[in-house]
Design a protein around this motif. Structure first.
Motif, PDB file in Angstrom:
ATOM      1  N   UNK A   1      70.100 -22.798 -72.622  1.00 55.82           N
ATOM      2  CA  UNK A   1      71.493 -22.737 -73.073  1.00 55.82           C
ATOM      3  C   UNK A   1      72.169 -21.450 -72.588  1.00 55.82           C
ATOM      4  N   UNK A   2      71.433 -20.355 -72.622  1.00 57.72           N
ATOM      5  CA  UNK A   2      71.986 -19.075 -72.159  1.00 57.72           C
ATOM      6  C   UNK A   2      72.302 -19.129 -70.666  1.00 57.72           C
ATOM      7  N   UNK A   3      71.435 -19.758 -69.896  1.00 52.37           N
ATOM      8  CA  UNK A   3      71.672 -19.896 -68.463  1.00 52.37           C
ATOM      9  C   UNK A   3      72.879 -20.784 -68.206  1.00 52.37           C
ATOM     10  N   UNK A   4      73.008 -21.859 -68.970  1.00 48.96           N
ATOM     11  CA  UNK A   4      74.172 -22.735 -68.826  1.00 48.96           C
ATOM     12  C   UNK A   4      75.469 -21.968 -69.075  1.00 48.96           C
ATOM     13  N   UNK A   5      75.489 -21.152 -70.113  1.00 49.38           N
ATOM     14  CA  UNK A   5      76.697 -20.397 -70.439  1.00 49.38           C
ATOM     15  C   UNK A   5      76.972 -19.342 -69.365  1.00 49.38           C
ATOM     16  N   UNK A   6      75.927 -18.703 -68.861  1.00 47.80           N
ATOM     17  CA  UNK A   6      76.141 -17.703 -67.803  1.00 47.80           C
ATOM     18  C   UNK A   6      76.656 -18.367 -66.532  1.00 47.80           C
ATOM     19  N   UNK A   7      76.203 -19.586 -66.270  1.00 49.16           N
ATOM     20  CA  UNK A   7      76.698 -20.331 -65.112  1.00 49.16           C
ATOM     21  C   UNK A   7      78.190 -20.601 -65.239  1.00 49.16           C
TER      22      UNK A   7
END
Length: 310
Positions: free
Chosen positions: A203-209
């Protein structure tokens, strides 16, 4: 491919021209920009790298739109960049007039070409060019998902320690804060991402993307990203020039796919010598479909703004 013209000799346009020349993806790269002498200067600078990178692709620039003549592909990177704190949608009103003029030049001097849109907001402006030209959707498309997917892959590589070369990602939807990274279709050398990372890290990677472009803009302060966007454009050009029929997330005109029509946004496309040859309609789960619909609504609200700007 004989000739590719890049409209807009800013940092994205310049980086793209350099890569296209180095990789010899065409015989001639042309740069068109309204700033006096700028495209000529950039072209000359690129040509002088030829002995180092061992290419003989011709590169030249002009302020005259007739340079578009005989282009097989036109890459549009013209317009006003966003500044820190701005969204891509914030530059719509400034850029729509630029893109309308560019589109008219393309229709006048390169009526048989394909158009690859890069200018922001790219989904809305791709739609605008398609509507203004009346051309089929295989000929007018945009770059966004290739860049977003690359950013997501780089973040996964940083998080897991695996080589970015083995990471495959998929990002759908509009190129903005409502983009839809789809981790269910992300793998590391064929192994699902969920095998390596817990849900909270994904989820954190999705938001950073979603915030990938804004993160770079905030750090650079005086410039948005241009290295990765240029490389993303070059990857799409390579797929077209070499008829690789690569499955890449591109901004395309939808005609009922994913339950959407009369809109342009990021979906998986088969990219080959005819441009967007087909669209792959993935079976999304309930959350993914809801996120995609939300992203479509955001893009559609921008398209509605076009009527107020005219």
């Amino acid at each position: 491919m004989k000739k590719i013209t890049i409209v807009g000799a800013g940092r994205v346009g310049e980086t793209t021209a350099q890569i296209l020349a180095e990789e010899e993806l065409c015989r001639e790269v042309a740069l068109f920009d309204v700033r006096e002498d700028v495209p000529e200067g950039i072209a000359l600078d690129i040509v002088q790298t030829a002995p180092f990178f061992e290419f003989d692709c011709a590169v030249h620039g002009s302020n005259d739109p007739r340079i578009l003549k005989d282009s097989d592909l036109v890459i549009v990177a013209a317009g006003f960049p966003r500044k820190p704190g701005m969204s891509r949608a914030d530059v719509l009103e400034s850029n729509i007039r630029v893109i309308d003029e560019v589109t008219d030049h393309i229709m006048a001097y390169a009526p048989e070409t394909m158009v690859l849109m890069v200018s922001n907001p790219v989904d809305t402006l791709t739609y605008r060019v398609a509507q203004r030209t009346g051309w089929s959707r295989n000929r007018v498309f945009g770059q966004a998902g290739v860049l977003d997917a690359s950013r997501m892959a780089s973040f996964i590589a940083q998080e897991t320690g695996f080589s970015a070369r083995d990471i495959t990602t998929m990002v759908l939807g509009g190129h903005g804060d409502t983009m839809v990274p789809v981790p269910r279709f992300c793998t590391i050398n064929g192994v699902p991402l969920s095998y390596f990372l817990p849900e909270d890290r994904v989820e954190a990677i999705m938001e950073r993307t979603r915030k990938g472009g804004a993160e770079i803009l905030a750090l650079r302060k005086n410039s948005s990203a241009y290295d990765a966007p240029g490389a993303a454009v070059a990857a799409m050009v390579d797929a077209i020039v070499n008829n690789r029929r690569r499955l890449l997330p591109c901004v395309a005109l939808l005609e009922g796919e994913y339950g959407e029509a009369d809109i342009a946004m990021g979906v998986p496309c088969v990219l080959g010598e005819k441009g967007v040859e087909s669209i792959l309609e993935l079976e999304l789960n309930e959350r993914e479909q809801a996120d995609f619909t939300q992203s479509a609504n955001a893009v559609r609200s921008e398209i509605e703004r076009l009527r107020d700007i005219q």
